[in-house]
Design an enzyme around this catalytic site. Structure first.
Site, PDB file in Angstrom:
ATOM      1  N   ARG A 106     -39.433 -47.753  17.882  1.00 15.55           N
ATOM      2  CA  ARG A 106     -40.897 -47.906  17.788  1.00 15.55           C
ATOM      3  C   ARG A 106     -41.260 -49.154  16.986  1.00 15.55           C
ATOM      4  O   ARG A 106     -42.340 -49.705  17.164  1.00 15.55           O
ATOM      5  CB  ARG A 106     -41.513 -46.630  17.184  1.00 15.55           C
ATOM      6  CG  ARG A 106     -41.123 -46.343  15.772  1.00 15.55           C
ATOM      7  CD  ARG A 106     -41.419 -44.912  15.372  1.00 15.55           C
ATOM      8  NE  ARG A 106     -40.450 -43.963  15.924  1.00 15.55           N
ATOM      9  CZ  ARG A 106     -40.486 -42.651  15.741  1.00 15.55           C
ATOM     10  NH1 ARG A 106     -41.457 -42.095  15.045  1.00 15.55           N
ATOM     11  NH2 ARG A 106     -39.558 -41.867  16.262  1.00 15.55           N
ATOM     12  N   ASP A 129     -27.427 -48.668  18.605  1.00 16.21           N
ATOM     13  CA  ASP A 129     -28.207 -47.974  17.576  1.00 16.21           C
ATOM     14  C   ASP A 129     -27.285 -47.106  16.735  1.00 16.21           C
ATOM     15  O   ASP A 129     -26.936 -45.985  17.104  1.00 16.21           O
ATOM     16  CB  ASP A 129     -29.294 -47.107  18.251  1.00 16.21           C
ATOM     17  CG  ASP A 129     -30.184 -46.410  17.230  1.00 16.21           C
ATOM     18  OD1 ASP A 129     -30.092 -46.751  16.025  1.00 16.21           O
ATOM     19  OD2 ASP A 129     -30.980 -45.543  17.645  1.00 16.21           O
ATOM     20  N   ASP A 178     -28.980 -47.646  24.296  1.00 20.34           N
ATOM     21  CA  ASP A 178     -30.303 -47.752  23.680  1.00 20.34           C
ATOM     22  C   ASP A 178     -31.067 -49.017  24.113  1.00 20.34           C
ATOM     23  O   ASP A 178     -32.146 -49.304  23.601  1.00 20.34           O
ATOM     24  CB  ASP A 178     -30.161 -47.695  22.153  1.00 20.34           C
ATOM     25  CG  ASP A 178     -31.338 -46.988  21.493  1.00 20.34           C
ATOM     26  OD1 ASP A 178     -32.061 -46.247  22.198  1.00 20.34           O
ATOM     27  OD2 ASP A 178     -31.531 -47.184  20.274  1.00 20.34           O
ATOM     28  N   LYS A 226     -37.400 -51.374  25.560  1.00 18.49           N
ATOM     29  CA  LYS A 226     -36.658 -51.295  24.296  1.00 18.49           C
ATOM     30  C   LYS A 226     -35.232 -51.775  24.544  1.00 18.49           C
ATOM     31  O   LYS A 226     -34.529 -51.242  25.407  1.00 18.49           O
ATOM     32  CB  LYS A 226     -36.653 -49.859  23.772  1.00 18.49           C
ATOM     33  CG  LYS A 226     -35.689 -49.621  22.605  1.00 18.49           C
ATOM     34  CD  LYS A 226     -35.758 -48.184  22.050  1.00 18.49           C
ATOM     35  CE  LYS A 226     -34.644 -47.924  21.038  1.00 18.49           C
ATOM     36  NZ  LYS A 226     -34.659 -46.546  20.503  1.00 18.49           N
ATOM     37  N   ASP A 252     -33.480 -44.859  11.513  1.00 18.37           N
ATOM     38  CA  ASP A 252     -33.085 -44.515  12.882  1.00 18.37           C
ATOM     39  C   ASP A 252     -34.296 -44.474  13.825  1.00 18.37           C
ATOM     40  O   ASP A 252     -34.128 -44.410  15.038  1.00 18.37           O
ATOM     41  CB  ASP A 252     -32.353 -43.165  12.877  1.00 18.37           C
ATOM     42  CG  ASP A 252     -31.497 -42.960  14.109  1.00 18.37           C
ATOM     43  OD1 ASP A 252     -31.344 -43.922  14.892  1.00 18.37           O
ATOM     44  OD2 ASP A 252     -30.985 -41.842  14.291  1.00 18.37           O
ATOM     45  N   GLU A 306     -36.039 -46.824  14.885  1.00 16.86           N
ATOM     46  CA  GLU A 306     -36.145 -48.285  14.964  1.00 16.86           C
ATOM     47  C   GLU A 306     -36.802 -48.766  16.246  1.00 16.86           C
ATOM     48  O   GLU A 306     -37.392 -49.843  16.283  1.00 16.86           O
ATOM     49  CB  GLU A 306     -34.743 -48.907  14.823  1.00 16.86           C
ATOM     50  CG  GLU A 306     -33.915 -48.980  16.113  1.00 16.86           C
ATOM     51  CD  GLU A 306     -33.587 -47.640  16.742  1.00 16.86           C
ATOM     52  OE1 GLU A 306     -33.570 -46.638  16.008  1.00 16.86           O
ATOM     53  OE2 GLU A 306     -33.373 -47.578  17.961  1.00 16.86           O
ATOM     54  N   LYS A 309     -26.250 -42.410  12.142  1.00 18.10           N
ATOM     55  CA  LYS A 309     -26.094 -41.291  13.090  1.00 18.10           C
ATOM     56  C   LYS A 309     -24.742 -40.619  12.890  1.00 18.10           C
ATOM     57  O   LYS A 309     -23.743 -41.301  12.657  1.00 18.10           O
ATOM     58  CB  LYS A 309     -26.171 -41.816  14.536  1.00 18.10           C
ATOM     59  CG  LYS A 309     -27.569 -42.125  15.014  1.00 18.10           C
ATOM     60  CD  LYS A 309     -27.565 -42.466  16.489  1.00 18.10           C
ATOM     61  CE  LYS A 309     -28.925 -42.929  16.957  1.00 18.10           C
ATOM     62  NZ  LYS A 309     -29.967 -41.894  16.896  1.00 18.10           N
TER      63      LYS A 309
END
Ligand code: BES
Ligand code: MG
Ligand code: ZN
Length: 483
Positions: free
Chosen positions: A335, A254, A272, A249, A331, A333, A261
């Site tokens: 996956r 993020d 991230d 990933k 959020d 994101e 967030k």
């Protein structure tokens, strides 16, 4: 820098002598080196060195500063605490301005020597790129370490592997706006330049659109940066096929997207892309170690930004394999980008197995904390292999369950599935993994949720300082080199 030397010479500015309490009592110290033994005899008369864990005792010996480093009771000493002891000694104020240090350990097993190597190379890594240096600089001088150990391939390999770990850490620690998709592509291209058995495929925005990786594109919509799926194919085996694919990933930042967030959760989100960094660090190691396996290294890069272009909660997007996804939360994101990458690689590269690494869920951090990554894996044999490499490397993992009925928890009323689990807040690490499983199409698969282990927010943990740990590089490098 770390090099191996067969005998203790006491010829450097400083020498660390690692001793546990049993060795100290038996006076069986330091490879029968008489100089060190003499020095030690004086100390035992003084009765003030007890070899307790954490004790650092300086002795001046001719021009060399000998530091006795206590390791405590042998039965209590773990390889983790050995790494910590080496780190603390090297970072101690006694050695602040010392550049050349010899290390002598009585215990000469392979795992002990590897732990000492890691205590130095991983333990004294510091992220200081943006700290100005002045002439009264108080920071610790980078050291040349001379470890007393007979030359062995396995120890040279351990040194090599630490360089991959620290490359991953540099990529994670640097600014999110610096380490963007272009930077990561350039890093990969530099690593593979001129190497044999290597090919690369890069899907930029145009190719992602043409091929229909709609989830990946959705995540990047609020960003000014280009999304990229970068795939490196490495054919190290003389036989064809049986690829192991590693997919990381790579969310360069993020924000959470429109489900923004809050303060307290957003500050470290340049981490991230730690899954992608682990894949790149492993690529560096595989090339340096000349691994004889067929491998695929993939990083799925996007930025989850906000703005009028950003993808929206409630909307539905189509993935590369044709399944539609309702966005329950922008959020979730990671996956989404991973789902497209997994199905693209399954369909176009047909790997024998997939390992994905992702800072995927806060829920995994709630469940397991910062010391163990969550492992979700499709079969027991694969699980044993990953857990074995985990135990051997101190990249700790703990297996979490996966079962067919979980599929109900990601159903949607308006699409084939939803990117958040139901009931809200229940087993978030499992429902995220279940979402990914929908895209594996039966390929053997291991998923590592490294949200808790990738980054230390605070002054330090174990033998890591503040910031990125490089989690996953040692585990993968071990897994790929121990068939
Ligand atoms: N990148 C985060 C997960 C994360 C949390 C990484 C803490 C590192 C430290 C991920 O994209 C995320 O935001 N997940 C959400 C999912 C939720 C909306 C279903 C989360 O865990 O809150
Ligand atoms: Mg997120
Ligand atoms: Zn994320």
């Amino acid at each position: 820098m770390l090099s191996l030397r067969p005998n203790a010479k006491l010829d450097k500015e400083a020498c660390l002598v690692l001793i546990d309490q049993e060795q100290f009592k038996e006076k069986k110290v330091a490879l029968n080196n008489t100089k060190i033994k003499d020095a030690l005899r004086q100390i035992s008369q003084l009765n003030s060195f007890t070899a307790e864990n954490g004790q650092i005792f300086p002795i001046s010996h001719n021009k060399t500063l000998i530091l006795l480093v206590g390791l405590g009771k042998r039965s209590d000493l773990s390889l983790t605490s050995l790494r910590i002891a080496v780190r603390n000694a090297l970072l101690s104020s006694y050695l602040k301005k010392v550049r050349d240090v010899e290390i002598v350990a009585h215990e000469q097993t392979e795992s002990t020597l590897k732990a000492i190597i890691e205590g130095h190379l991983i333990g004294t890594y510091q992220w200081a790129k943006y700290k100005s240096k002045d002439k009264n600089d108080q920071s610790i001088v980078e050291k040349n370490v001379y470890l007393v150990a007979s030359q062995r391939k396995s120890l040279e390999d351990a040194i090599t592997i630490c360089a991959g770990v620290n490359l991953a850490r540099d990529l994670i620690n640097d600014n999110a706006d610096t380490v963007d998709s272009k930077h990561l592509e350039a890093t990969i291209r530099t690593l593979i330049k001129g190497k044999k058995h290597i090919s690369i495929e890069v899907l930029n925005e145009k190719e992602l659109k043409a091929k229909g990786l709609g989830l990946h594109l959705a995540v990047n919509r609020g960003s000014l940066k280009e999304p990229k799926l970068i795939i490196v194919k490495y054919e190290g085996s003389s036989k064809k096929g049986d690829y192991t694919a590693m997919i990381g990933k790579g969310i360069t930042f993020d924000t959470g997207g429109l489900n923004l967030k809050p303060t307290g959760h957003i500050e470290t989100m340049r981490c991230d892309m730690s899954g992608a960094a682990a894949v790149i660090g492993t690529l560096k190691n595989v090339l340096a170690l000349n691994v004889k396996r067929n491998l695929i290294f993939a990083v799925t890069i996007a930025e989850n930004a906000i703005g009028s272009g950003a993808f929206k909660p409630g909307d539905v997007f189509k993935s590369y394999n044709g399944k539609t996804v309702e966005i329950g939360n922008t959020d979730a994101e990671g996956r989404l980008v991973l789902a497209d990458a997994i199905s693209y690689i399954v369909r176009n590269y047909k790997p024998g197995r997939i390992i994905d690494l992702a800072t995927l869920t806060g829920a995994c951090v709630v469940a397991l904390g910062n010391d163990y990554a969550g492992l979700v894996v499709s079969d027991d044999k694969f699980s044993r292999d990953i857990v074995h490499s985990s135990n051997e490397t101190d990249d700790r993992v703990w297996r979490l369950p996966s079962y067919p009925e979980l599929k109900d928890s990601i159903k949607s009323l308006c699409a084939d599935m939803k990117n958040v689990g139901f009931p809200k807040g229940a087993a978030g690490a499992l429902t995220a993994a279940e979402f990914l499983r929908q895209f594996t199409e039966g390929t053997a698969w291991a998923h590592l949720d490294i949200a808790g282990t990738a980054f230390v927010d605070g002054s330090g943990r174990w033998y890591y300082g503040h910031g990125a740990t490089g989690f996953g590089v040692r585990l993968l490098s071990h897994y790929l080199t121990n068939p």
